[in-house]
Design a protein around this motif. Structure first.
Motif, PDB file in Angstrom:
ATOM      1  N   PHE A 263       6.386  11.150  -6.913  1.00 13.38           N
ATOM      2  CA  PHE A 263       5.360  10.123  -7.164  1.00 13.38           C
ATOM      3  C   PHE A 263       5.914   9.019  -8.064  1.00 13.38           C
ATOM      4  O   PHE A 263       5.619   7.844  -7.880  1.00 13.38           O
ATOM      5  N   VAL A 264       6.720   9.435  -9.049  1.00 15.29           N
ATOM      6  CA  VAL A 264       7.356   8.443  -9.925  1.00 15.29           C
ATOM      7  C   VAL A 264       8.279   7.566  -9.086  1.00 15.29           C
ATOM      8  O   VAL A 264       8.275   6.337  -9.176  1.00 15.29           O
TER       9      VAL A 264
ATOM     10  N   TYR B 173      -0.352  11.720 -10.162  1.00 13.71           N
ATOM     11  CA  TYR B 173      -0.580  10.629  -9.201  1.00 13.71           C
ATOM     12  C   TYR B 173      -1.129   9.399  -9.912  1.00 13.71           C
ATOM     13  O   TYR B 173      -0.586   8.290  -9.784  1.00 13.71           O
ATOM     14  N   SER B 174      -2.215   9.576 -10.679  1.00 15.41           N
ATOM     15  CA  SER B 174      -2.835   8.391 -11.286  1.00 15.41           C
ATOM     16  C   SER B 174      -1.937   7.785 -12.363  1.00 15.41           C
ATOM     17  O   SER B 174      -1.927   6.569 -12.562  1.00 15.41           O
TER      18      SER B 174
ATOM     19  N   LEU C 215       0.813  -1.223   0.000  1.00 16.55           N
ATOM     20  CA  LEU C 215       0.000   0.000   0.000  1.00 16.55           C
ATOM     21  C   LEU C 215       0.844   1.270   0.000  1.00 16.55           C
ATOM     22  O   LEU C 215       0.312   2.353  -0.252  1.00 16.55           O
ATOM     23  N   ALA C 216       2.138   1.166   0.324  1.00 16.43           N
ATOM     24  CA  ALA C 216       2.951   2.383   0.444  1.00 16.43           C
ATOM     25  C   ALA C 216       2.922   3.154  -0.869  1.00 16.43           C
ATOM     26  O   ALA C 216       3.120   2.593  -1.944  1.00 16.43           O
ATOM     27  N   ALA C 217       2.658   4.453  -0.762  1.00 11.86           N
ATOM     28  CA  ALA C 217       2.607   5.293  -1.961  1.00 11.86           C
ATOM     29  C   ALA C 217       2.568   6.745  -1.542  1.00 11.86           C
ATOM     30  O   ALA C 217       2.241   7.070  -0.397  1.00 11.86           O
ATOM     31  N   GLU C 218       2.893   7.607  -2.483  1.00 12.55           N
ATOM     32  CA  GLU C 218       2.481   9.007  -2.371  1.00 12.55           C
ATOM     33  C   GLU C 218       1.051   9.008  -2.905  1.00 12.55           C
ATOM     34  O   GLU C 218       0.802   8.543  -4.018  1.00 12.55           O
ATOM     35  N   SER C 219       0.109   9.553  -2.121  1.00  5.65           N
ATOM     36  CA  SER C 219      -1.302   9.294  -2.436  1.00  5.65           C
ATOM     37  C   SER C 219      -2.143  10.530  -2.740  1.00  5.65           C
ATOM     38  O   SER C 219      -3.320  10.391  -3.057  1.00  5.65           O
ATOM     39  N   HIS C 220      -1.559  11.752  -2.649  1.00  4.44           N
ATOM     40  CA  HIS C 220      -2.426  12.930  -2.770  1.00  4.44           C
ATOM     41  C   HIS C 220      -2.274  13.614  -4.136  1.00  4.44           C
ATOM     42  O   HIS C 220      -1.196  14.097  -4.493  1.00  4.44           O
ATOM     43  N   VAL C 221      -3.386  13.695  -4.867  1.00  4.23           N
ATOM     44  CA  VAL C 221      -3.397  14.244  -6.226  1.00  4.23           C
ATOM     45  C   VAL C 221      -2.834  15.672  -6.253  1.00  4.23           C
ATOM     46  O   VAL C 221      -1.997  16.008  -7.110  1.00  4.23           O
TER      47      VAL C 221
END
Ligand code: NAD
Ligand code: DAU
Length: 352
Positions: free
Chosen positions: A101-102, A158-159, A85-91
């Motif tokens: 994010f990359v 993000y997406s 689940l680890a991610a940068e998550s905010h658009v």
């Protein structure tokens, strides 16, 4: 076949990850759950305070983009499975700074899979579960739903980074027979949600009588799901989903932002014993998000038909529970909105 599961949950100190860790620790005492998290601004060990010291839980501070950190976690804990689940998550943050994010979402995912491939001598019996988002499918008009076969059309940095990571996961399955599962979920809400995101930001601003910044005309639609129902879906797919398959997860619960904000204002007026309509006076229309996707809506029929999952509570219950959680957990809110959050808020909202 592995019998004893030692599950690495990346991003386990974040919003959704902490609910996944709690569910696994409480429901599967025979498993060892290893929370792997670098504790960015979005990660917080107090999200895990009730399970942190459980016998079947360990915390490992590490970065998914570091070969050394991931290797050490795999070796020390003989990891059998990964729920990633680890991610940068905010658009909004991705619009300001895409490279982070990359790095985290794409390079981090590939680095984890490489280590899993190196560690798992036989791939049989292991699972690499990749948690993704409905935003990879792009933006819908007034009609239609995202299904598992909807073509990818990411429109924010993000997406795009999540879409790239999904493609790598799928490529590893096809190329190496790597044992992957993936799910794409709609917008989550509930406790421990960072107040950079719509619902907790609005709750916090209503409480503090600050302007409620509605992007554009407030007509964008999101499909909201109780975070604990997302964690339940991940549990079901992890244990019963098919290797190589992906599943859409959603709440069948679409709301225009402005209607949702009015609903929050109503609940807050009731809970704070304000006069009806008082909080809604704070609503302020601001400059729209760049490239703002109009509508997301998930068709979760496959998950319901094949694995019997469906949301467990209504939005009315979930939203009120969420408001009450925030009102009762002001220490948590103060902790995550101090310091860097204040700078973030000024940069993000003063320019709108
Ligand atoms: P979050 O931002 O609340 O938490 C992310 C966690 O990952 C934090 O604990 C952070 O410290 C950790 N992290 C970030 N970079 C890291 C790194 N390099 N190494 C190790 N840990 C790192 O995110 P969330 O909202 O809980 O989302 C979790 C996952 O679910 C993400 O992959 C996101 O794309 C996906 N998702 C989120 C939603 C949603 O509505 N929030 C919906 C669908 C899918
Ligand atoms: O759809 C799943 C995705 O949902 C996840 O993959 C993301 O990680 C998660 O952050 C979320 O993305 P959104 O961009 O939909 O969530 P956010 O809470 O940022 O915004 C929800 C909607 O509210 C969106 O249309 C933008 C709008 N908005 C948001 C904020 C923060 C506002 O109008 N004002 C705001 O201040």
């Amino acid at each position: 076949m592995t019998t004893q599961k030692q599950i690495l949950v990346t991003g386990g100190a974040g919003f959704i990850g902490s609910h996944v860790v709690r569910l696994l620790v409480n429901n599967y005492p025979a498993y060892q759950i290893i929370t792997f998290d670098s504790l960015t601004y979005a990660g917080n060990l107090s999200n895990l305070k009730d399970v942190m010291d459980a016998k079947n839980h360990t915390f490992f501070k590490g970065d998914i983009t570091s070969e050394q950190d991931v290797k050490a976690a795999f070796e020390q804990h003989q990891i059998t499975d990964v729920i990633h689940l680890a991610a940068e998550s905010h658009v909004d943050r991705s619009i300001e700074g895409p490279m982070e994010f990359v790095h985290t979402n794409v390079v981090g995912t590939v680095n984890l899979m490489n280590q899993a491939r190196a560690s798992w001598k036989e791939l049989d019996g292991h699972i690499f579960y990749h948690v993704s988002t409905d935003e990879v499918f792009g933006s819908l008009g007034d009609e239609g739903f995202f299904t598992e076969t909807t073509p990818y059309d990411p429109r924010s940095p993000y997406s795009a980074s999540k879409a790239a990571s999904d493609h790598f996961v799928s490529a590893y399955y096809h190329t190496y027979g790597f044992p992957v599962k993936r799910s794409n979920c709609s917008n989550n809400y509930g406790s421990n949600h960072h107040p950079e995101k719509l619902i907790p930001l609005m709750i916090n601003n209503i409480l503090n009588k600050k302007p409620l910044p509605v992007y554009g005309e407030g007509i964008n639609v999101r499909d909201w799901l109780w975070v604990e129902d997302h964690a339940r879906a991940i549990d079901v797919i992890f244990h019963h989903g098919e290797i190589g398959c992906n599943y859409n997860i959603g709440g069948w619960n679409e709301w225009r932002n402005i209607d949702l904000i009015h609903e929050l204002c109503k609940i807050m007026d009731e809970e704070l014993e304000r006069k009806p309509g008082e909080s809604a006076e704070l609503i302020t229309y601001v400059k729209d998000r760049a490239g703002h996707d109009l509508r997301y809506a998930i068709d979760a029929t496959k998950l319901f038909d094949e694995l019997g999952w469906k949301p467990s509570i209504t939005f009315e219950e979930g939203l009120r529970n969420t408001v009450i959680w925030y009102l009762n957990n002001q220490d948590w809110v103060k902790e995550v909105t101090s310091g860097a959050y204040q700078d973030y808020y000024k940069n993000m909202y003063n320019q709108r």
